[in-house]
Each structure stands twice: as structure tokens, then as C-alpha cells.
Design a protein around this motif. Structure first.
Motif, PDB file in Angstrom:
ATOM      1  N   ALA B 344      -6.324   7.477  10.415  1.00 10.33           N
ATOM      2  CA  ALA B 344      -4.993   6.867  10.385  1.00 10.33           C
ATOM      3  C   ALA B 344      -3.935   7.905  10.763  1.00 10.33           C
ATOM      4  CB  ALA B 344      -4.710   6.288   9.005  1.00 10.33           C
ATOM      5  N   ILE B 345      -4.105   9.105  10.246  1.00  8.10           N
ATOM      6  CA  ILE B 345      -3.152  10.164  10.584  1.00  8.10           C
ATOM      7  C   ILE B 345      -3.160  10.414  12.096  1.00  8.10           C
ATOM      8  CG2 ILE B 345      -2.812  12.678  10.430  1.00  8.10           C
ATOM      9  CD1 ILE B 345      -3.570  12.459   7.441  1.00  8.10           C
ATOM     10  N   TRP B 346      -4.370  10.452  12.667  1.00  5.02           N
ATOM     11  CA  TRP B 346      -4.463  10.698  14.111  1.00  5.02           C
ATOM     12  C   TRP B 346      -4.033   9.508  14.942  1.00  5.02           C
ATOM     13  CZ3 TRP B 346      -4.287  14.898  16.701  1.00  5.02           C
ATOM     14  CH2 TRP B 346      -4.761  16.096  16.154  1.00  5.02           C
ATOM     15  N   LYS B 347      -4.165   8.322  14.383  1.00  2.00           N
ATOM     16  CA  LYS B 347      -3.813   7.131  15.157  1.00  2.00           C
ATOM     17  C   LYS B 347      -2.355   7.196  15.599  1.00  2.00           C
ATOM     18  CE  LYS B 347      -3.718   2.110  15.124  1.00  2.00           C
ATOM     19  NZ  LYS B 347      -3.356   0.990  14.263  1.00  2.00           N
ATOM     20  N   GLY B 348      -1.505   7.644  14.695  1.00  2.00           N
ATOM     21  CA  GLY B 348      -0.099   7.773  15.048  1.00  2.00           C
ATOM     22  C   GLY B 348       0.102   8.785  16.160  1.00  2.00           C
ATOM     23  N   ARG B 349      -0.533   9.948  16.018  1.00  2.00           N
ATOM     24  CA  ARG B 349      -0.355  11.003  17.011  1.00  2.00           C
ATOM     25  C   ARG B 349      -0.907  10.596  18.371  1.00  2.00           C
ATOM     26  NH1 ARG B 349      -0.009  13.128  20.900  1.00  2.00           N
ATOM     27  NH2 ARG B 349      -0.272  15.303  21.510  1.00  2.00           N
ATOM     28  N   LYS B 350      -2.135  10.049  18.348  1.00  2.00           N
ATOM     29  CA  LYS B 350      -2.769   9.706  19.625  1.00  2.00           C
ATOM     30  C   LYS B 350      -2.039   8.562  20.325  1.00  2.00           C
ATOM     31  CE  LYS B 350      -7.002  12.080  19.361  1.00  2.00           C
ATOM     32  NZ  LYS B 350      -8.329  12.287  19.912  1.00  2.00           N
ATOM     33  N   GLY B 351      -1.346   7.748  19.523  1.00  2.00           N
ATOM     34  CA  GLY B 351      -0.604   6.649  20.125  1.00  2.00           C
ATOM     35  C   GLY B 351       0.850   6.988  20.376  1.00  2.00           C
ATOM     36  N   ALA B 352       1.187   8.281  20.295  1.00  2.00           N
ATOM     37  CA  ALA B 352       2.606   8.655  20.339  1.00  2.00           C
ATOM     38  C   ALA B 352       3.285   8.222  21.633  1.00  2.00           C
ATOM     39  CB  ALA B 352       2.748  10.171  20.160  1.00  2.00           C
ATOM     40  N   PHE B 353       2.592   8.418  22.757  1.00  2.00           N
ATOM     41  CA  PHE B 353       3.239   8.068  24.024  1.00  2.00           C
ATOM     42  C   PHE B 353       3.481   6.554  24.089  1.00  2.00           C
ATOM     43  CE2 PHE B 353       1.524  11.962  26.583  1.00  2.00           C
ATOM     44  CZ  PHE B 353       2.057  12.791  25.634  1.00  2.00           C
ATOM     45  N   GLY B 354       2.460   5.806  23.692  1.00  2.00           N
ATOM     46  CA  GLY B 354       2.596   4.358  23.681  1.00  2.00           C
ATOM     47  C   GLY B 354       3.677   3.905  22.719  1.00  2.00           C
ATOM     48  N   ALA B 355       3.771   4.614  21.583  1.00  2.00           N
ATOM     49  CA  ALA B 355       4.757   4.234  20.572  1.00  2.00           C
ATOM     50  C   ALA B 355       6.171   4.436  21.097  1.00  2.00           C
ATOM     51  CB  ALA B 355       4.541   5.064  19.300  1.00  2.00           C
ATOM     52  N   VAL B 356       6.372   5.526  21.821  1.00  2.00           N
ATOM     53  CA  VAL B 356       7.694   5.758  22.409  1.00  2.00           C
ATOM     54  C   VAL B 356       7.959   4.703  23.482  1.00  2.00           C
ATOM     55  CG1 VAL B 356       9.078   7.367  23.779  1.00  2.00           C
ATOM     56  CG2 VAL B 356       7.758   8.207  21.830  1.00  2.00           C
ATOM     57  N   GLY B 357       6.888   4.315  24.179  1.00  2.00           N
ATOM     58  CA  GLY B 357       7.026   3.259  25.185  1.00  2.00           C
ATOM     59  C   GLY B 357       7.513   1.949  24.588  1.00  2.00           C
ATOM     60  N   ARG B 358       7.240   1.728  23.292  1.00  2.00           N
ATOM     61  CA  ARG B 358       7.698   0.499  22.641  1.00  2.00           C
ATOM     62  C   ARG B 358       9.177   0.503  22.323  1.00  2.00           C
ATOM     63  NH1 ARG B 358       4.136  -2.135  18.498  1.00  2.00           N
ATOM     64  NH2 ARG B 358       5.756  -1.423  17.082  1.00  2.00           N
ATOM     65  N   ILE B 359       9.745   1.717  22.135  1.00  2.00           N
ATOM     66  CA  ILE B 359      11.167   1.751  21.767  1.00  2.00           C
ATOM     67  C   ILE B 359      12.066   2.050  22.955  1.00  2.00           C
ATOM     68  CG2 ILE B 359      10.773   2.346  19.350  1.00  2.00           C
ATOM     69  CD1 ILE B 359      11.514   5.250  20.092  1.00  2.00           C
ATOM     70  N   SER B 360      11.467   2.427  24.085  1.00  2.00           N
ATOM     71  CA  SER B 360      12.270   2.697  25.272  1.00  2.00           C
ATOM     72  C   SER B 360      11.590   2.018  26.445  1.00  2.00           C
ATOM     73  CB  SER B 360      12.352   4.203  25.517  1.00  2.00           C
ATOM     74  OG  SER B 360      12.893   4.456  26.799  1.00  2.00           O
ATOM     75  N   PRO B 361      12.371   1.431  27.352  1.00  2.00           N
ATOM     76  CA  PRO B 361      11.734   0.729  28.472  1.00  2.00           C
ATOM     77  C   PRO B 361      10.843   1.678  29.286  1.00  2.00           C
ATOM     78  CG  PRO B 361      14.160   0.726  28.683  1.00  2.00           C
ATOM     79  CD  PRO B 361      13.833   1.310  27.351  1.00  2.00           C
ATOM     80  N   ASP B 362      11.252   2.911  29.460  1.00  2.00           N
ATOM     81  CA  ASP B 362      10.468   3.870  30.232  1.00  2.00           C
ATOM     82  C   ASP B 362      10.668   5.256  29.630  1.00  2.00           C
ATOM     83  OD1 ASP B 362       9.616   2.298  32.845  1.00  2.00           O
ATOM     84  OD2 ASP B 362      11.693   1.748  32.387  1.00  2.00           O
TER      85      ASP B 362
END
Lengths: 400, 497
Positions: B344-362
Motif C-alpha cells: 500500500a505504501i508503494w502503491k502511492g509512490r508507484k502511481g505518483a505520475f498517474g496521480a498527478v495526471g488526475r489533478i492536472s490535465p497534463d
């Protein structure tokens, strides 16, 4: 012999040799002069006065030093901060009949790595940056002082192990690591080479982070006080880390290897002495006139190389790098060298004639020749750095 | 960007990147070249029609696009050699491509280039546990190697974020890193040998199943050469036995400099965690919204620290690390109690780029490296720059080795926003160089950072690198318009021949 006092003087000296189109014998303290092929050159240039540590940042795991800095000075500095050079730099001075101290530039230019190479990589893996003067007298930089860097072509790796034939390094930045709190060595006595390499494969394939793995036949083991008392061949696997880890893992490894025989566990002091000896090839029973080779093959092939060379010329030897590095001593003859080459080629490996009389070293391939297509690229890369072929011409291969 | 010549590409109606002028002779012979390639490869393995070329127009840096002349998909080293010999004879440029996940535009086509796709070369040729190596074709995915050996509790160490998709050939070309480099090194440190095809179409083998080939370190030079020197078709990698286990912990701090000081203290203590990741507040929030990993939302900075070994060893190391962290007044510390919590701890880190993609269009993902001692100062300056240009930035990076990944948020539908983002990114990379670091730690130069190379290297140094390229590729047919600033890419002659 000219020994520049600064990088600017170095560049000036190479520039003058370029203008005059005169070859230069480039070296540090010359501790490895009796290795590889000898260089016929009008000029002689030593980096020994380019000495001094430029940067040491223990928390960034990095140091930079001028290329003529003595390795012993760097190691002392690191040890004072409980750190060390990762590839366990060997010192072959005794083998090569030299009393000169090794320089950083020398060990990097020769690309030498010790027992830890099998686990944590070679010297070339830890060179993070270089400053160097090419054969035009131009100063170039590659890499830098950070641990992760893919900016541009990796000239650092190309210069490492190039024996001064492409450029003369003036400053080198290397990664270091914390020295372990404790070392221990699991030692099994009495195995034959095939069984020993199987045990080393099991050790290196265990989850216990074995950092070095060697096999000393009885004759070699007898030369190392730390293991001579085991009376016979010894199969050795080192663990180094924090004290509780070392105790735990050595114990586990000993039980995992029980099928190979009863294992002793050598303590920290014995392990230090043992692996320093292995690093510098002290177990090698070489007569004063013997030639010495290092043969690198896939680890499981090591015993076959040993057997072939014993049969060919009664070679003495031992194995490091889990069986993949075969140390060989034998008569300094063309026939013995041909046998070494054949044994290495049969296993798809490589060799270096580390020591031998000038006549032998200059007559044979001290390292393997390259296939034509690669040799053409080699020649062009050499010219890309050294267009008049003035830097250590012929040091690695005839005509290169 | 000022360039005297070249071709301008445009996605959103403005100029973004300049490439080499296409060779008119090659464009004119397009049909003949495609027919020529079809004589060398199975019918389906040569793509010439516009619809099927479309997926190859870009890579992981999708801001830049260009439909190539054709795509060739060889299945064997011999077919690669045949294609290379043909293209060499015809003077056709070649852009090698693995999975197309490059974040720096390393596989961006040119209008007159054949894209040489290696994805059909996806076989694992040999696995040897005793000698701890695997021989694989260039199109095997990074995770595919680990998957092939994991039943025997082995793994392939470099783990770039794109590891599910990216291919080992591309990893070699870009010298890919990952989250565990601090302990296991990057791609270059985990290779033993390569099978290559030269620009002339000759097959070469360098290194092999052994350590330290004598002679020049071609393995080291080719690794990270971004397709400039040769085509990689087979790779011999080291495989390692998996540790007994691993466990992660979180430590959160109320200021970035304090978190940075804590990183220094951990390394100085002699502990090298297998991973040591750093996230700033914007990134923590983006990842927590996405992964619900229990990240502390009130923290200014958070470290993910992973150790490995037996449970006893993990306990020992984590207690040492907790003690160190405790000296820096953490807001919170949380040691994972199970494999699930670590995941779970790594899930956040590994998904970081995707997560930022959710809050910004690009977003643009930058990749400079800095000396870790300059961390607080550099992050402070990046925050200032963010305010100055009005674009958000989230920072997530490999703290142990100083490899930064600022994610610059922008809106691709707004040309002005993209221009600002590009400039902001460039300024960050220049800052990295200014403090003693470099332009790229693991993503490569590609087209993205090509024009910044003059900021890190002087003309003498760039010329030295260009002469090395020329030694392998005298006509500069391999992956043109990448790595080297465009105005400098006239093939240099050898100084004296």
C-alpha cells in the motif's frame, strides 16, 4: 620523464606531443609497467604530481581526487569515515615486482577490481565522473559528481580500462559505500573444484547477500595463514554487513551449504586477512619466472579451465568471482599462452596476460583480439580521442 | 528554440520541436524502400499505410509527434542485420524503438526514417540460475525477466516505473534506473553482454556470460547511448536471488530541509536502504487521493524507506532508522507491519505520475540529478519558480541518489501554458547543472533535453562525444535529432586520418 603539476600543464604537454606527432608513454607511478604490452615512445609522462583529494562528501557517498593520488591515501581517508572503495581495489605490485605505490588513475585506467566485483560491481561501475586530456591536448569532462547520470555518451566507462590509450585522466570521481560493521567467511574444506563452484553458486544464489566467493586449491590455501590451518582446499563465501545480520546470515548459509560439507565460520579479522590476500592474488603459487594470467569465464566453466590448464602445463591456480575469475600461473612460453587462450575461447571467455617477460607480452595477444567489425570501430574510436595515435600506442593490442 | 534549419513539428498548432530536414531522395523513394524492406521481412512486419503508422508517431513524451516513413518489425537478429544493411546502402535513417515508453522522446520518428521496432523479438533464450544470468531478446519486457525467474526466487533488479511495458532493449539504450538503484544500481550495473547490429548491418557480440571483458568497455559505452551507436538485439543480464523479505516505512516531516537532513543522517549512519524515496506536499496529496495509502496529509515532506532481509534483520534496520528519524522531530512515522501494508505504501509512490495526471490535465516529468546536499536549496528554488510562472509542481524523487522528478502541471490545450511549462522545466534542469548535478538521471536526453546539452557540456566535450558517435555511425543514420544539439549534428570528420 615529465610529471605535470596541474591539469593545464598536462594538457600543454599532450598538446606539444600532438604537434610533434610523438608518442607518449603515459603512466602514474609505473606499478603496472610490467603488465600489458610495453610502449615504445619518445616521450614519457607521469601523472604522479597530479595528487590530492578535491572533494569528499561521505553523506553523498562520493569523492573526487586527482589521478596521481595514491590509492592508499584515498583508502585511509575513507576508512577514517567508515567507508571504502566498493570494488575492493587489488594491488598487484608484489606480483609485478614493483614497490611503487598505486595511483587512482592507474587502477581506473587498468580497470582492476577485486573479490567484491561479483556482488557489487567493477571499478567501472563506480566511476561517476572524469576529467581527462585527449590526444589533441583538449580537456574533456564526462559524468559528474552525482550517482545517477545518463547525460550524453558514457565516456567515463570507455576511459576506465583503456590503459591510457584514449585520454589521460586528470581527476576521477568515484562512488563509495559504508564499510561493513562486521565480516565473516563461511569456509568448507576439502572440496574439488567442480563441487566447490557448485557450493559457491549455491552461496551466491542464496538470499544472504554473499559479497565474495572464492576457491583455493590446497596448494593455494597453504599460502594464506587465515585458511592454511584447514589443511586442504577451501571454498569461501564472505558475508559483510551490520553485526546481527552477519551472525544470522553466516549461520543460515552454513546450514544451507551442509550438503557440501561441514563449514567453519572465519571471524572478522581472519576474513579481512583472507580476502586481502585473495584480492592481491597472494594464494597464487607462481615461481619468479612464471607468467600469470587472469581468465574470465562464466562461473560454472572455471573448473574446466583449471583442469585444461593443469593438463596443458601443470598450471597453478585458484578461483575468485564464484569460479568466474581463474588465476593461472605457469611457464612464460608461447605454448602456455596458446593453451590459456584456447581454454578461454573454448568457454566463450576472455583473458589477460597480467605478467610475463617483455618478449612474451609483446609477441602474443595479452588480451583477446577483436572480430574485424569491432576492430574497425575500435580503431575509429581510438582516432576519435587520439587522432595521431600518440597515447600509449600498442599498449593493449598491436597497432592500437 | 532557435534553429537555423530543420523541420518543425506541430501538434497543437505551434512549433515545438525541430528535427533534421528530411532527405528528399528518401521521401521520393518511399514506395521502393517499403518494397525493399518487404523483401527482407515477413509481409506483415513492414508497415507503410498511414493508419497503421499512426501508433508509432510518438512515445512516452507525447507532446512530440511525427509519422515515420515506415516501420520494420524484425523477429531475429539476422533480420535486423538485413534491415540495417539495406537502410545503410540506401542512406535511410533508422529510429530504434522498444515499447515506446521513453519520457524524453528517444523513439520520436523522423519523416524520412524507418522505425525499427524490436517488440517482436520477445523471447527469453536462456536462464542459468547457477551462473545467475538470463539471455533475452531486446523486446522482452523488464518485468518479463523478473516474471520468468520469480518462481525460483530470483529477480532482475532495475525497476523503472514503466517496467510493466518497457523493454530491456530500451532499458539498455537509455540506461534505465528505478526506485531500487541505491542498492542495486542502474541497468549498466546489471548487464553482462549484448548482441548488437552495427549501422552497416554487421552482427557483434560484446561481453557475455562472464565479468569484465578485456579491451575497451563497449558494454559501458553502448548502455545509455540512446540508439546513437548500434542496435541491441539480445541482452545478457545478471539475475539476483530475491531477499528473504522487504518492508517499508514512512516518515513525515514539517519541512523539506529537515527531511533532507534526515536522508543525509541515514546515509551517514552507514545504512543503505534498498529504496529511499522523497515526496513533497503536493505529491503526497495527489497520491493519497489516488491510492489511499495512509499518507500524512499535514506533512511538507515524506520519506518512504525500504529495507530488506530476514524479519529479524528488517527489525534491526528499521529500529536504527526510526532512531535516526526521531532526531528530526517527525510529524509521524509508520512502519509497515505486513507485506500488504508495504504494498500500500508503494502503491502511492508507484502511481505518483498517474496521480498527478488526475489533478492536472497534463504534466511534464523532469529528471535532473543534484548532489543530495543541495536538496533543500534546490527544492526551495523550484517552489519559487513555480510561483513565478504560475504553474503547479509536485516533487517525487529518489532521495538517496539525488535524482529529482519534478512534475510540472500544465494544460496542453493552452499553448501559453505549454510554453511556460517547457521553460520552467528547462530552468529546473539548468539549476541542477548549476549546483553540480546533471540534466538527466535516468530518462535520457532524447529530443527533450537535446538543446540543453550545451549547458552541461562545452563544445570540445560535445565534439568528443560526436566523434565517438561518428566512429560507430559515420553518416549519422542512427536515431538522428536526438542527444546532440541540432546545429552541431554535421558528422564530424576524424581530426586526422
Amino acid at each position: 620523464m615529465f610529471a605535470p603539476n596541474s591539469e593545464a600543464e598536462l594538457a600543454q604537454a599532450i598538446g606539444a606531443a600532438y604537434a610533434a606527432a610523438e608518442p607518449v608513454w603515459v603512466h602514474g607511478q609505473g606499478s603496472k609497467a610490467q603488465s600489458m604490452r610495453s610502449v615504445q615512445a619518445a616521450r614519457s609522462l607521469s601523472t604522479r604530481n597530479l595528487s590530492g583529494i578535491e572533494l569528499y562528501s561521505p553523506k553523498e557517498l562520493i569523492f573526487s581526487a586527482q589521478s596521481g593520488t595514491k590509492v592508499s591515501e584515498i583508502e585511509a581517508m575513507l576508512a577514517a569515515n567508515d567507508q571504502h572503495m566498493i570494488a575492493e581495489t587489488p594491488d598487484f605490485s608484489a606480483l609485478l615486482g614493483s614497490t611503487a605505490p598505486q595511483t587512482l588513475g592507474g587502477v581506473v585506467a587498468a580497470g582492476l577490481s577485486g573479490p567484491r566485483r561479483i556482488s557489487l560491481g567493477a571499478t567501472r561501475d563506480h566511476v561517476m565522473g572524469v576529467r581527462a586530456v585527449n590526444g589533441l591536448g583538449e580537456t574533456i569532462r564526462s559524468g559528474g559528481r552525482v550517482l545517477k547520470n545518463v547525460t550524453g555518451l558514457d565516456i567515463c566507462k570507455l576511459l576506465t580500462g583503456s590503459h591510457g590509450t584514449l585520454a589521460v585522466m586528470s581527476e576521477i570521481t568515484m562512488k563509495v559505500l559504508p564499510a561493513p560493521e562486521r565480516r565473516a567467511t563461511v569456509a568448507i574444506a576439502g572440496l574439488d573444484p567442480v563441487r566447490a563452484v557448485a557450493a559457491l553458486a549455491a552461496a551466491l544464489g542464496s538470499p544472504y547477500a554473499v559479497s565474495a566467493a572464492a576457491y583455493l586449491p590446497a596448494q593455494a590455501a597453504a599460502r594464506v595463514p587465515a585458511v592454511a590451518w584447514l589443511q586442504g582446499s577451501v571454498t569461501l563465501a564472505r558475508i559483510e554487513d551490520f553485526t546481527p545480520s552477519v551472525a544470522y546470515r553466516a549461520d543460515r548459509l552454513r546450514s544451507d551449504l551442509a550438503a557440501f560439507g561441514v563449514a567453519e565460520i572465519l571471524d572478522d579479522a581472519a576474513s579481512r586477512a583472507l580476502w586481502a590476500a585473495v584480492r592481491d592474488a597472494q594464494p597464487l603459487a607462481a615461481a619468479p619466472d612464471d607468467a600469470i594470467w587472469r581468465v574470465s569465464v562464466r562461473p560454472s566453466a572455471g573448473p574446466r579451465v583449471v583442469a585444461a590448464l593443469e593438463a596443458a602445463f601443470g598450471a597453478a591456480g585458484f578461483l575468485d568471482w564464484g569460479g568466474g575469475l581463474v588465476w593461472v600461473a605457469g611457464p612464460a612460453t608461447d605454448a602456455a599462452h596458446a593453451a590459456v587462450m584456447a581454454a578461454a575461447l573454448r568457454e566463450g571467455g576472455t583473458w589477460q596476460l597480467l605478467r610475463g617477460p617483455d618478449a612474451l607480452r609483446n609477441a602474443v595477444a595479452v588480451i583477446p583480439p577483436e572480430p574485424d567489425a569491432m576492430a574497425r570501430i575500435s580503431a575509429r574510436v581510438k582516432l576519435a580521442f587520439d587522432p595521431k595515435s600518440i597515447l600509449n600506442p600498442g599498449r593493449m593490442r598491436a597497432g592500437l | 528554440m532557435a534553429h537555423g534549419r530543420g523541420k518543425r513539428l506541430s501538434r497543437w498548432g505551434w512549433e515545438v520541436i525541430v528535427q533534421h530536414e528530411p532527405k528528399p531522395g528518401v521521401l521520393a523513394r518511399r514506395d521502393a524502400i517499403i518494397a525493399g524492406l518487404r523483401r527482407l521481412l515477413p509481409e506483415d512486419n513492414v508497415i507503410g499505410d498511414a493508419l497503421r503508422l499512426k501508433p508509432y508517431e510518438t512515445d512516452g513524451l507525447s507532446a512530440y509527434r511525427q509519422i515515420p516513413l515506415a516501420v520494420a518489425l524484425p523477429e531475429t537478429t539476422e533480420q535486423v542485420a538485413a534491415v540495417m544493411a539495406y537502410c545503410h546502402r540506401e542512406g535511410v535513417r533508422v529510429v530504434p524503438r522498444g515499447a515506446g515508453t521513453s519520457l524524453s522522446g528517444g523513439a520520436l520518428p523522423l519523416e524520412d526514417a524507418v522505425v525499427l521496432g524490436l517488440m517482436k523479438m520477445s523471447r527469453i533464450l536462456e536462464i542459468d540460475y547457477a551462473d545467475r544470468l538470463a539471455v533475452v531478446q531486446a523486446g522482452v519486457t523488464n518485468i518479463g525477466i523478473t516474471n520468468a525467474v520469480s518462481a525460483n526466487e530470483f529477480f532482475y533488479a532495475p525497476d523503472p516505473s514503466s517496467q510493466l511495458a518497457c523493454m530491456i532493449g530500451g532499458n539498455v539504450m537509455m540506461n534505465s534506473g528505478g526506485a531500487h538503484c541505491l542498492r542495486y544500481g542502474v541497468t549498466a550495473n546489471n548487464l553482462l553482454g549484448l548482441k548488437l547490429v552495427t549501422v552497416e548491418g554487421e552482427i557483434l557480440e560484446i561481453g557475455g556470460a562472464y565479468c569484465d571483458a578485456a579491451g575497451y568497455d563497449w558494454l559501458g559505452l553502448i548502455t545509455g547511448s540512446e540508439g546513437q551507436l548500434a542496435i541491441v538485439t539480445e541482452v545478457t543480464v545478471r539475475i539476483l536471488r530475491s531477499p528473504e523479505g522487504q518492508r517499508a516505512m514512512l516518515a513525515a516531516f514539517d519541512s523539506i530541509p529537515v527531511a533532507g537532513a534526515c536522508v543525509d543522517a541515514i546515509i551517514s549512519s552507514g545504512i543503505i536502504p534498498v529504496a529511499l524515496e522523497f515526496m513533497d506536499k503536493p505529491c503526497i496529496h495527489a497520491c493519497e487521493d489516488f491510492a489511499h495509502a495512509g499518507y500524512p496529509l499535514d506533512a511538507e515532506a515524506m520519506l518512504i524507506i525500504e529495507v530488506e532481509g530476514s524479519v529479524v534483520e528488517q527489525d534491526d534496520l528499521l529500529s536504527r532508522i526510526r532512531e535516526i528519524c526521531a532526531q528530526f522531530n517527525p510529524i509521524s512515522m509508520k512502519v509497515s507491519q505486513s507485506a500488504e501494508e508495504s504494498l500500500a505504501i508503494w502503491k502511492g509512490r508507484k502511481g505518483a505520475f498517474g496521480a498527478v495526471g488526475r489533478i492536472s490535465p497534463d504534466y511534464l516529468c523532469m529528471d535532473g540529478t543534484i548532489p543530495t546536499s543541495r536538496l533543500p536549496e534546490v527544492l526551495g528554488r523550484i517552489t519559487e519558480m513555480s510561483h513565478e510562472c504560475g504553474l503547479g509542481v509536485a516533487n517525487v524523487f529518489h532521495a538517496g541518489d539525488g535524482n529529482l522528478h519534478p512534475l510540472i502541471m500544465f494544460d496542453a490545450n493552452d499553448p501559453e501554458s505549454f510554453r511556460k511549462a517547457e521553460k520552467f522545466g528547462g530552468d529546473i534542469l539548468k539549476l541542477c547543472v548549476d549546483v553540480g548535478g546533471c540534466l538527466t538521471g535516468e530518462h535520457g536526453v532524447g529530443v527533450e533535453k537535446r538543446d540543453l546539452m550545451t549547458y552541461q557540456f562545452n563544445p570540445i566535450e560535445l565534439n568528443q562525444q560526436r566523434r565517438v558517435k561518428s566512429a560507430f555511425d559515420p553518416q549519422w543514420l542512427l536515431n538522428p535529432s536526438k542527444v546532440f544539439p541540432l546545429e552541431d549534428t554535421t558528422p564530424p570528420a576524424m581530426a586526422a586520418e
